[in-house]
Design an enzyme around this catalytic site. Sequence first.
Site, PDB file in Angstrom:
ATOM      1  N   HIS A 394       0.826  -1.205   0.000  1.00 14.82           N
ATOM      2  CA  HIS A 394       0.000   0.000   0.000  1.00 14.82           C
ATOM      3  C   HIS A 394       0.860   1.255   0.000  1.00 14.82           C
ATOM      4  O   HIS A 394       0.643   2.196  -0.766  1.00 14.82           O
ATOM      5  CB  HIS A 394      -0.928  -0.012   1.228  1.00 14.82           C
ATOM      6  CG  HIS A 394      -1.764   1.217   1.358  1.00 14.82           C
ATOM      7  ND1 HIS A 394      -1.384   2.301   2.122  1.00 14.82           N
ATOM      8  CD2 HIS A 394      -2.955   1.549   0.803  1.00 14.82           C
ATOM      9  CE1 HIS A 394      -2.306   3.232   2.034  1.00 14.82           C
ATOM     10  NE2 HIS A 394      -3.273   2.809   1.249  1.00 14.82           N
ATOM     11  N   CYS A 770      -3.796  35.374 -15.369  1.00 13.61           N
ATOM     12  CA  CYS A 770      -2.597  35.429 -14.518  1.00 13.61           C
ATOM     13  C   CYS A 770      -2.899  35.063 -13.071  1.00 13.61           C
ATOM     14  O   CYS A 770      -2.064  35.248 -12.197  1.00 13.61           O
ATOM     15  CB  CYS A 770      -1.943  36.805 -14.584  1.00 13.61           C
ATOM     16  SG  CYS A 770      -2.987  38.128 -13.942  1.00 13.61           S
TER      17      CYS A 770
END
Length: 816
Positions: A394, A770
């Site tokens: 895992h 932006c």
Amino acid sequence: MIEQIEEALKKLEEIAGKKLGDPEDPLLVSVRSGARASMPGMMDTVLNLGLNDVSVKALAKKTNNERFAYDSYRRFIMMFADVVIGVSKSKFERLLDEYKEKVGAKYDTDLSADHLKEIAEKFKELYKEDQGKDFPQDPKEQMLEAAKDVFRSWDNPRAFVYRRMNDIPYSWGTAVNVQMMVFGNKGDTSGTGVAFTRNAATGEKAMLGEYLVNAQGEDVVAGVRTPKPIAQLEQDMPEVYNQFMELANKLENHYKDMQDMEFTVEEGKLYFLQTRNGKRTANAALKIAVDLVNEGLITTDEALMKVEPKQLDQILHPAFDQKALKAAKAIGKGLPASPGAAAGKVYFTAEDAKIHAETGERVILVRLETSPEDIEGMVAAQGILTVRGGMTSHAAVVARGMGTCCVSGCEEIRMNEAEKTFTLGGATIKEGDYISLDGSTGNIYNEDIPTVDPEISGDFATFMKWADEKRSLKVRTNADTPKDAKVAIDFGAEGIGLTRTEHMFFEGERIMKFRKMILSDSVEERVKALSGIEPFQKDDFKGIYEAMGERPVTIRLLDPPLHEFMPNTDEEFEVLAKETGKTVEELKIKAKGLHELNPMMGHRGCRLAVSYPEIAEMQTRAIIEAAIEVSKEKGIEIVPEIMIPLIGEIKELKYVKEVVVKTANKVMEEKGKTLKYLVGTMIEIPRAALTADQIASEAEFFSFGTNDLTQMTYGLSRDDAGKILADYIDKNIYECDPTARLDRTGVGLLMQMAVEKAKPVRPDIHLGICGEHGGDPSSVEFCHMIGLDYVSCSPFRVPIARLAAAQAEISFPRKK
């Protein structure tokens, strides 16, 4: 749903020739998730369903293997109780460990049939003690409860965390798959494993996999025993190995991608349980994509779609400084489960790791083995170290998917979780001590090793070249210094979409001069103070122009409210008093007068230039003089782009633009040099988007400031939204954080309206973004779809935006 289950179960029983709960030859099944997107370890699974006190005896008789039957039964009791009912798995594990110690068994495989019978009984007693009722014996009741649990697991905390990390919408939901069981725990001719057709860490074309003899699937993933490498299967079961390799290669050629496969061998017969496109590190993703093109399996367009843009973030971050690494001495070594470099303080629980990471500490999570419940600690950690588990445990799989450094299976570690210490290589490491992990070699160091920035080359360069050839959207960067600009250029930036001039005022003696300007009592005083700041501004702009060459640079005029620049301490006020000749009390009264109840919507942006046009004059002069001087010195053509922020009314823009144009023309006349420059605005107020046709008559470019546009559209401050957004996302009111991913429905609609209104008025208008959204792949795709010319983002997100733009072009081709 019950009717669907009954109908499908009937078909399965006909195919299998067995019936669920049959006292003579029982059908056993697994119940697992079937989510649209792969979410390894995040959803629940139940194996061996259908066993009860009667069918376990039938299974033992039918297989002539009593040990196998009761091993399967005790596994089922524990898994069903833990996963479906909620009885803590640790209670069963503690009971099992105590029993093994009592009978002298090191591993589960050392337990006899009689031992396992007794354990199954003890497990049922534990269940009854916890739940106040007997363990369910009706297989159909077991199935219905298991199916409901798998559906419920879509809402478990770890699944929420994983979906947020991987941009998987909650609305997708999950299906439930019911499969006939095959068994890897029938003895030495049985086993189970996980394999990848290519190395998931490096991308190398070599089978990577592990298996355990006499085991079930969860044993490999959980890291209960350290598994064998897949190559060993050739010696243990040669016929199975040859068949496995043939099928694995067939699957990769069919799906044209690296496969992650789960398989079981039952008494010498091979079964493939599932296959899916495998999770991989960013470097592996790039190598696999490039190799698959070179092997003729896929096109460059298909290769570009195989890499998640956000994955590129993994290879744009520091590695160990080689000189420091050579001087360091490893105290131990585990498996190199996920490459990269990580250094930080040791913490032994996911909760502690998360808490300390939130205070700004670099954290290393150290566990015996990880489980899905540890996901938040794993996300918070710089690196993960486990005692147990292999390359497909895992910890390894999740760390690779996140791009987090991981060293697993270091069985030399002696852990004391109660005391929060571990010993390795003669050293005792306590909670809060520094260690360093090398995920590429598996080495563990008892020190804090410094890191260095990465370089782009090899497969990355090849891949990004394909992206650049494909995309139509340009990618700029947000940069306030020459250093940031150079980093962005190295990452492929084609210009600067945002230079924030206010960041320049905080350095050294500048802040004092700027404070004197703010506290001036007259225009004359203010102009005098500004004249002392202008040379600094000009030098800053020259540095940026020199770094960018002829690439476009957009410079935003002063945006934040003036109170942000004021002193915060009595000492700072005293220094300022000496500089200005005013008393501390006078200065404090003046500073208090600048305070605003809601500064985000207060005296900032273009409003400052309206009230104090001399600020815009100074900044414009610095911009134009810098451009003229660099043009002369470097022999290059610079076209300054001057951006006026926070416009909401066309008359505001006209007023400030007149100041800018008048100043620019005056400077050019003084310098005897004419240059082209553009004046534009940020669209960050909803009214500006709604009146974009008017604003386009004055603005030569728009840059969507989606940080503020999102705040104002939602009426939600980014600075205060953390707790609110967490609640909204947890309760599925918002699928994701709108300050991180562009809201297409609301904010996006405003942007689209602005584009559609502006273009007829000014067909050659430049359009960009932006805000922080400029580096988010989903937001980049939307910007492409509505016809923007460029996106602008932080330097390290430039490659992400480049790839996202290429993928947008593939998915939604623009008319050439």
